[in-house]
Design a protein around this motif. Structure first.
Motif, PDB file in Angstrom:
ATOM      1  N   GLN A  18     -43.074 -13.782 -26.306  1.00  0.00           N
ATOM      2  CA  GLN A  18     -42.630 -12.799 -25.314  1.00  0.00           C
ATOM      3  C   GLN A  18     -41.100 -12.725 -25.278  1.00  0.00           C
ATOM      4  O   GLN A  18     -40.527 -11.644 -25.200  1.00  0.00           O
ATOM      5  CB  GLN A  18     -43.167 -13.158 -23.919  1.00  0.00           C
ATOM      6  N   ALA A  19     -40.458 -13.867 -25.319  1.00  0.00           N
ATOM      7  CA  ALA A  19     -38.988 -13.898 -25.279  1.00  0.00           C
ATOM      8  C   ALA A  19     -38.395 -13.244 -26.520  1.00  0.00           C
ATOM      9  O   ALA A  19     -37.472 -12.432 -26.423  1.00  0.00           O
ATOM     10  CB  ALA A  19     -38.494 -15.337 -25.145  1.00  0.00           C
ATOM     11  N   GLY A  23     -36.394  -8.640 -26.830  1.00  0.00           N
ATOM     12  CA  GLY A  23     -35.054  -8.184 -27.177  1.00  0.00           C
ATOM     13  C   GLY A  23     -34.009  -8.667 -26.191  1.00  0.00           C
ATOM     14  O   GLY A  23     -34.287  -9.447 -25.284  1.00  0.00           O
ATOM     15  N   GLY A  24     -32.807  -8.233 -26.399  1.00  0.00           N
ATOM     16  CA  GLY A  24     -31.723  -8.548 -25.481  1.00  0.00           C
ATOM     17  C   GLY A  24     -31.203  -9.966 -25.609  1.00  0.00           C
ATOM     18  O   GLY A  24     -31.435 -10.663 -26.592  1.00  0.00           O
ATOM     19  N   ASP A  25     -30.500 -10.388 -24.564  1.00  0.00           N
ATOM     20  CA  ASP A  25     -29.866 -11.707 -24.554  1.00  0.00           C
ATOM     21  C   ASP A  25     -30.877 -12.845 -24.635  1.00  0.00           C
ATOM     22  O   ASP A  25     -30.635 -13.852 -25.292  1.00  0.00           O
ATOM     23  CB  ASP A  25     -29.009 -11.885 -23.295  1.00  0.00           C
ATOM     24  N   ALA A  27     -33.814 -12.889 -26.064  1.00  0.00           N
ATOM     25  CA  ALA A  27     -34.309 -13.010 -27.437  1.00  0.00           C
ATOM     26  C   ALA A  27     -33.268 -13.674 -28.329  1.00  0.00           C
ATOM     27  O   ALA A  27     -33.597 -14.536 -29.146  1.00  0.00           O
ATOM     28  CB  ALA A  27     -34.682 -11.632 -27.990  1.00  0.00           C
ATOM     29  N   GLU A  28     -32.016 -13.302 -28.164  1.00  0.00           N
ATOM     30  CA  GLU A  28     -30.953 -13.914 -28.958  1.00  0.00           C
ATOM     31  C   GLU A  28     -30.844 -15.409 -28.663  1.00  0.00           C
ATOM     32  O   GLU A  28     -30.635 -16.218 -29.570  1.00  0.00           O
ATOM     33  CB  GLU A  28     -29.619 -13.220 -28.707  1.00  0.00           C
ATOM     34  N   GLN A  29     -30.985 -15.768 -27.401  1.00  0.00           N
ATOM     35  CA  GLN A  29     -30.939 -17.178 -27.014  1.00  0.00           C
ATOM     36  C   GLN A  29     -32.090 -17.942 -27.667  1.00  0.00           C
ATOM     37  O   GLN A  29     -31.899 -19.037 -28.182  1.00  0.00           O
ATOM     38  CB  GLN A  29     -31.017 -17.304 -25.489  1.00  0.00           C
ATOM     39  N   PHE A  30     -33.286 -17.373 -27.642  1.00  0.00           N
ATOM     40  CA  PHE A  30     -34.440 -18.040 -28.245  1.00  0.00           C
ATOM     41  C   PHE A  30     -34.294 -18.137 -29.758  1.00  0.00           C
ATOM     42  O   PHE A  30     -34.717 -19.126 -30.354  1.00  0.00           O
ATOM     43  CB  PHE A  30     -35.742 -17.327 -27.857  1.00  0.00           C
TER      44      PHE A  30
END
Length: 82
Positions: A18-19, A23-25, A27-30
């Protein structure tokens, strides 16, 4: 016991999917926490299974990968306790 492990692993995988899919921040963190095709949160059960199978060198290598991924994804925060 095995059923409980599978449920916990599935829940973690769902959260990671899900993360990453959102998308977004987040997703980038994950993405920063990936160890190959797994997020470091998803390595707990594979490490335990390798230990049960007495494949300790492989378990240790995966564990170090998870540690590095957790540290890479912390963005200045305290590292994950696991």
């Amino acid at each position: 016991m095995e059923e409980r492990r599978a449920e916990q692993a599935a829940g973690t995988t769902y959260m990671v999917d899900q993360a990453l899919g959102g998308g977004g921040d987040r997703a980038e963190q994950f993405k920063k926490g990936m160890v190959g095709r797994l997020h470091y949160l998803e390595t707990v059960e594979p490490i335990k299974q390798l230990k049960r199978e007495r494949r300790l060198s492989e378990a240790l290598a995966l564990c170090y990968g998870a540690i590095n991924a957790a540290e890479d994804s912390r963005d200045g925060r305290e590292p994950a306790p696991w």
